[in-house]
Design a protein around this motif. Structure first.
Motif, mmCIF file in Angstrom:
data_model
loop_
_atom_site.group_PDB
_atom_site.id
_atom_site.type_symbol
_atom_site.label_atom_id
_atom_site.label_comp_id
_atom_site.label_asym_id
_atom_site.label_seq_id
_atom_site.Cartn_x
_atom_site.Cartn_y
_atom_site.Cartn_z
ATOM 1 N N MET A 114 -1.030 -1.901 -19.881
ATOM 2 C CA MET A 114 -1.872 -2.211 -21.036
ATOM 3 C C MET A 114 -1.372 -1.498 -22.291
ATOM 4 O O MET A 114 -1.391 -2.061 -23.388
ATOM 5 N N VAL A 115 -0.932 -0.264 -22.122
ATOM 6 C CA VAL A 115 -0.411 0.491 -23.264
ATOM 7 C C VAL A 115 0.858 -0.168 -23.803
ATOM 8 O O VAL A 115 1.021 -0.345 -25.016
ATOM 9 N N ALA A 116 1.754 -0.551 -22.905
ATOM 10 C CA ALA A 116 2.986 -1.216 -23.344
ATOM 11 C C ALA A 116 2.679 -2.543 -24.024
ATOM 12 O O ALA A 116 3.326 -2.909 -25.023
ATOM 13 N N GLU A 117 1.685 -3.272 -23.508
ATOM 14 C CA GLU A 117 1.304 -4.544 -24.122
ATOM 15 C C GLU A 117 0.703 -4.309 -25.506
ATOM 16 O O GLU A 117 0.944 -5.084 -26.436
ATOM 17 N N ALA A 118 -0.075 -3.251 -25.679
ATOM 18 C CA ALA A 118 -0.648 -2.934 -26.989
ATOM 19 C C ALA A 118 0.454 -2.641 -27.999
ATOM 20 O O ALA A 118 0.371 -3.066 -29.164
ATOM 21 N N TRP A 119 1.488 -1.948 -27.569
ATOM 22 C CA TRP A 119 2.615 -1.679 -28.474
ATOM 23 C C TRP A 119 3.318 -2.978 -28.852
ATOM 24 O O TRP A 119 3.679 -3.187 -30.010
ATOM 25 N N SER A 120 3.502 -3.848 -27.875
ATOM 26 C CA SER A 120 4.176 -5.121 -28.149
ATOM 27 C C SER A 120 3.350 -5.988 -29.089
ATOM 28 O O SER A 120 3.878 -6.578 -30.039
#
Length: 235
Positions: A114-120
């Motif tokens: 979820m954190v990586a998706e938020a950055w993307s």
């Protein structure tokens, strides 16, 4: 009985047994060949019997094969899970993931996804990743199956009825329970609200109202406060 006579009797017995075995074998092969001929003639006259027999034989072979094979686990389960290898996160993402994991008691690997998706999404939408994560924290505490009001589901608590057309692009309303899909639709919804308002705070207030928050200011303040904490964790 003397020894020569005994040996002669034994040889005679062996010879009789050998001739009898050959005779039985010859007759047996003849009968087997006759059976093959009869079965072949029957199948040529009745093709339906051949199809039935073939089906029965195939079914028996499949049953035997399934009995002999041991069940094997699904080997693609890991690829279908919403999780992230912690070693693939950047240092800011790793810091945020660990902090959120401790605070909300969520496993780090799915939270890392979820954190990586938020950055993307932040790069594509020009929204701070910390803001996207703060909305998830306030709305669902990172529970992808959370439901506040009827029809409000998922990490970003998106309204199923209001986003039916958007969810159709992802496979239908049930896709709202997919964490990544839920976040993407939620971010798209926030972008739409920002185009209708003059400030981010006003857009967040409308987002909170749609999610069931009666106090607009309470939702905005909670999201902003959470965002500051997440930004500190990223540092």
């Amino acid at each position: 009985m003397n020894m020569p006579h005994l040996v002669l009797s034994f040889k005679t017995f062996v010879t009789d047994v050998k001739e009898g075995f050959v005779e039985i074998t010859r007759h047996g092969l003849a009968l087997f060949g006759l059976a093959i001929v009869l079965v072949t003639l029957t199948f040529s006259v009745r093709p339906d019997l051949q199809a039935t027999a073939s089906g029965a034989l195939l079914g028996w072979l499949q049953i035997r094969q399934s009995e002999n094979q041991e069940p094997t686990p699904q080997r693609d389960a890991a690829s279908r899970s919403t999780a992230k290898d912690m070693q693939k996160l950047t240092p800011p993402q790793l810091g945020v993931t660990r902090w959120l994991s401790r605070k909300y008691r969520v496993s780090a690997e799915p939270l890392g996804a979820m954190v990586a998706e938020a950055w993307s999404l932040g790069e594509r939408s020009q929204l701070p990743p910390s803001l996207i994560l703060a909305i998830m924290a306030v709305q669902s505490r990172f529970n992808p199956f959370a439901s506040s009001n009827p029809g409000q589901v998922g990490l970003m608590q998106i309204e199923l009825q209001a986003h039916t057309e958007t969810l159709a692009q992802f496979g239908g309303n049930l896709s709202a329970f997919d964490p990544l899909t839920n976040v993407r639709v939620g971010v798209r919804h926030l972008q739409g609200l920002m185009q209708q308002t003059e400030s981010l705070e006003e857009a967040l207030a409308l987002y909170g109202l749609a999610s069931g928050f009666s106090d607009e200011g309470q939702f905005v303040n909670r999201v902003m406060a959470e965002q500051l904490l997440i930004e500190k964790a990223a540092e």
